[in-house]
Design a protein around this motif. Structure first.
Motif, PDB file in Angstrom:
ATOM      1  N   LEU A  85       0.499  -1.162  -0.592  1.00  0.00           N
ATOM      2  CA  LEU A  85      -0.504   0.059   0.201  1.00  0.00           C
ATOM      3  C   LEU A  85       0.809   0.683  -0.153  1.00  0.00           C
ATOM      4  N   VAL A  86       2.042   1.402   0.687  1.00  0.00           N
ATOM      5  CA  VAL A  86       2.727   1.523   0.885  1.00  0.00           C
ATOM      6  C   VAL A  86       3.208   2.660  -1.054  1.00  0.00           C
ATOM      7  N   GLU A  87       4.100   1.350  -1.561  1.00  0.00           N
ATOM      8  CA  GLU A  87       4.602   1.683  -2.765  1.00  0.00           C
ATOM      9  C   GLU A  87       3.128   2.569  -3.669  1.00  0.00           C
ATOM     10  N   ARG A  88       1.908   1.658  -3.987  1.00  0.00           N
ATOM     11  CA  ARG A  88       1.097   2.392  -4.677  1.00  0.00           C
ATOM     12  C   ARG A  88       1.143   3.539  -3.942  1.00  0.00           C
ATOM     13  N   ALA A  89       0.957   3.995  -3.109  1.00  0.00           N
ATOM     14  CA  ALA A  89       0.689   5.766  -2.301  1.00  0.00           C
ATOM     15  C   ALA A  89       1.863   6.120  -3.302  1.00  0.00           C
ATOM     16  N   TRP A  90       2.783   5.883  -2.743  1.00  0.00           N
ATOM     17  CA  TRP A  90       4.447   6.409  -3.531  1.00  0.00           C
ATOM     18  C   TRP A  90       4.544   6.572  -4.853  1.00  0.00           C
ATOM     19  N   THR A  91       3.847   5.359  -5.614  1.00  0.00           N
ATOM     20  CA  THR A  91       4.583   5.591  -7.478  1.00  0.00           C
ATOM     21  C   THR A  91       2.801   6.581  -7.764  1.00  0.00           C
ATOM     22  N   GLU A  92       1.587   6.251  -6.778  1.00  0.00           N
ATOM     23  CA  GLU A  92       0.162   7.158  -7.575  1.00  0.00           C
ATOM     24  C   GLU A  92       1.181   8.987  -7.041  1.00  0.00           C
ATOM     25  N   LEU A  93       1.674   9.334  -6.196  1.00  0.00           N
ATOM     26  CA  LEU A  93       2.873  10.761  -5.769  1.00  0.00           C
ATOM     27  C   LEU A  93       3.041  10.957  -7.253  1.00  0.00           C
ATOM     28  N   TRP A  94       4.448  10.160  -7.352  1.00  0.00           N
ATOM     29  CA  TRP A  94       5.053  10.100  -8.598  1.00  0.00           C
ATOM     30  C   TRP A  94       4.739  10.572  -9.823  1.00  0.00           C
ATOM     31  N   GLN A  95       4.110   9.463  -9.834  1.00  0.00           N
ATOM     32  CA  GLN A  95       2.831   9.708 -11.053  1.00  0.00           C
ATOM     33  C   GLN A  95       2.318  11.371 -11.315  1.00  0.00           C
ATOM     34  N   ASP A  96       2.199  11.513 -10.351  1.00  0.00           N
ATOM     35  CA  ASP A  96       1.138  13.339 -10.333  1.00  0.00           C
ATOM     36  C   ASP A  96       2.177  13.787 -10.538  1.00  0.00           C
ATOM     37  N   LYS A  97       2.992  13.756 -10.340  1.00  0.00           N
ATOM     38  CA  LYS A  97       4.540  14.699 -10.770  1.00  0.00           C
ATOM     39  C   LYS A  97       4.809  14.722 -12.056  1.00  0.00           C
ATOM     40  N   GLY A  98       4.424  13.175 -12.465  1.00  0.00           N
ATOM     41  CA  GLY A  98       5.266  13.636 -14.903  1.00  0.00           C
ATOM     42  C   GLY A  98       6.181  11.990 -14.298  1.00  0.00           C
ATOM     43  N   VAL A  99       6.368  11.313 -13.005  1.00  0.00           N
ATOM     44  CA  VAL A  99       7.795  10.311 -12.705  1.00  0.00           C
ATOM     45  C   VAL A  99       6.552   9.159 -13.248  1.00  0.00           C
ATOM     46  N   ARG A 100       6.609   8.378 -14.493  1.00  0.00           N
ATOM     47  CA  ARG A 100       6.401   7.161 -13.871  1.00  0.00           C
ATOM     48  C   ARG A 100       7.513   6.006 -14.943  1.00  0.00           C
ATOM     49  N   PHE A 101       7.018   5.119 -15.254  1.00  0.00           N
ATOM     50  CA  PHE A 101       7.634   4.172 -15.471  1.00  0.00           C
ATOM     51  C   PHE A 101       6.779   3.191 -16.877  1.00  0.00           C
ATOM     52  N   GLU A 102       6.806   3.145 -17.668  1.00  0.00           N
ATOM     53  CA  GLU A 102       6.215   2.778 -18.727  1.00  0.00           C
ATOM     54  C   GLU A 102       6.630   1.728 -19.473  1.00  0.00           C
ATOM     55  N   GLY A 103       7.373   0.543 -18.844  1.00  0.00           N
ATOM     56  CA  GLY A 103       7.616  -0.131 -19.836  1.00  0.00           C
ATOM     57  C   GLY A 103       9.516  -0.714 -19.990  1.00  0.00           C
ATOM     58  N   ASP A 104       9.655   0.627 -20.339  1.00  0.00           N
ATOM     59  CA  ASP A 104      11.127   1.171 -21.148  1.00  0.00           C
ATOM     60  C   ASP A 104      11.972   1.387 -19.628  1.00  0.00           C
ATOM     61  N   TRP A 105      12.818   0.569 -19.163  1.00  0.00           N
ATOM     62  CA  TRP A 105      13.680   1.539 -18.052  1.00  0.00           C
ATOM     63  C   TRP A 105      14.978   2.327 -19.020  1.00  0.00           C
ATOM     64  N   ALA A 106      15.288   2.270 -20.819  1.00  0.00           N
ATOM     65  CA  ALA A 106      16.190   3.324 -20.925  1.00  0.00           C
ATOM     66  C   ALA A 106      15.717   4.239 -20.858  1.00  0.00           C
ATOM     67  N   ALA A 107      13.766   4.445 -21.239  1.00  0.00           N
ATOM     68  CA  ALA A 107      13.449   5.869 -20.748  1.00  0.00           C
ATOM     69  C   ALA A 107      12.577   5.872 -20.047  1.00  0.00           C
ATOM     70  N   ALA A 108      12.841   5.363 -18.641  1.00  0.00           N
ATOM     71  CA  ALA A 108      12.595   5.455 -17.469  1.00  0.00           C
ATOM     72  C   ALA A 108      12.955   6.492 -17.015  1.00  0.00           C
ATOM     73  N   GLY A 109      13.870   7.235 -16.939  1.00  0.00           N
ATOM     74  CA  GLY A 109      15.061   8.470 -16.240  1.00  0.00           C
ATOM     75  C   GLY A 109      15.032   7.887 -15.134  1.00  0.00           C
ATOM     76  N   ASP A 110      14.212   8.779 -13.910  1.00  0.00           N
ATOM     77  CA  ASP A 110      14.404   8.680 -12.335  1.00  0.00           C
ATOM     78  C   ASP A 110      13.334   7.591 -11.965  1.00  0.00           C
ATOM     79  N   ALA A 111      12.287   7.362 -12.791  1.00  0.00           N
ATOM     80  CA  ALA A 111      11.591   5.697 -12.089  1.00  0.00           C
ATOM     81  C   ALA A 111      12.213   4.494 -12.087  1.00  0.00           C
ATOM     82  N   CYS A 112      13.658   4.635 -13.050  1.00  0.00           N
ATOM     83  CA  CYS A 112      14.355   3.820 -13.029  1.00  0.00           C
ATOM     84  C   CYS A 112      15.385   4.000 -11.913  1.00  0.00           C
ATOM     85  N   ASN A 113      14.857   3.354 -10.380  1.00  0.00           N
ATOM     86  CA  ASN A 113      15.286   3.728  -8.796  1.00  0.00           C
ATOM     87  C   ASN A 113      15.558   1.469  -8.725  1.00  0.00           C
ATOM     88  N   ALA A 114      16.442   1.298  -7.441  1.00  0.00           N
ATOM     89  CA  ALA A 114      16.166   0.423  -6.855  1.00  0.00           C
ATOM     90  C   ALA A 114      15.951   0.660  -5.474  1.00  0.00           C
TER      91      ALA A 114
END
Length: 152
Positions: free
Chosen positions: A40-69
């Motif tokens: 649930l925390v991960e889902r909230a974090w993902t929503e927060l960053w998607q609202d700010k334009g940071v998202r993963f759409e299947g391509d790690w090379a294009a993911a930019g800041d969404a490429c994290n661990a």
């Protein structure tokens, strides 16, 4: 268990993201299963960053800041969640470094006044080609500064 959850201070930093606990998130004792909190925390974090334009759409090379661990995840449970329904996750940044960050969170009532669990997570931005640490973009850092806890 009928333990009273501690009251939280007024929300003066970070963001409160609504989440829903479903009946099947509860364990055999009728408590929110411990493995559901990080989800649930991960889902909230993902929503927060998607609202700010940071998202993963299947391509790690294009993911930019969404490429994290995740480097580290810590959680402490303060009071049981015993019912399905609307809750929230309060998110903020404790540290924003060049290639990593530490964020804090509280799993709480929908209005943020009751805390059920709290913790932190360390993320490292990765270069998609090498999987080595890479710097956050300036756009990400600007968005992150808005989430910094004032006394961090």
């Amino acid at each position: 268990m009928t333990a009273e959850a501690p009251l939280a201070p007024a929300l003066s930093y970070g963001r409160l993201i609504p989440v829903t606990v479903h009946f099947d998130d509860l364990d055999a004792l009728g408590l929110l299963h411990n493995a559901r909190y990080p989800l649930l925390v991960e889902r909230a974090w993902t929503e927060l960053w998607q609202d700010k334009g940071v998202r993963f759409e299947g391509d790690w090379a294009a993911a930019g800041d969404a490429c994290n661990a995740v480097k580290e995840f810590r959680i402490g449970y303060e009071a049981p969640v015993t019912r399905p329904g609307g809750y929230a996750v309060h998110l903020w940044l404790d540290r924003l470094g060049t290639t990593g960050l530490t964020y804090g969170f509280r799993f709480c009532s929908a209005d943020g006044t009751v805390t059920y669990a709290r913790g932190s997570r360390v993320l490292v931005r990765l270069d998609a080609a090498t999987l080595r640490p890479a710097p956050w973009s300036e756009e990400f850092r600007a968005a992150g500064r808005e989430l910094l806890r004032p006394d961090a």
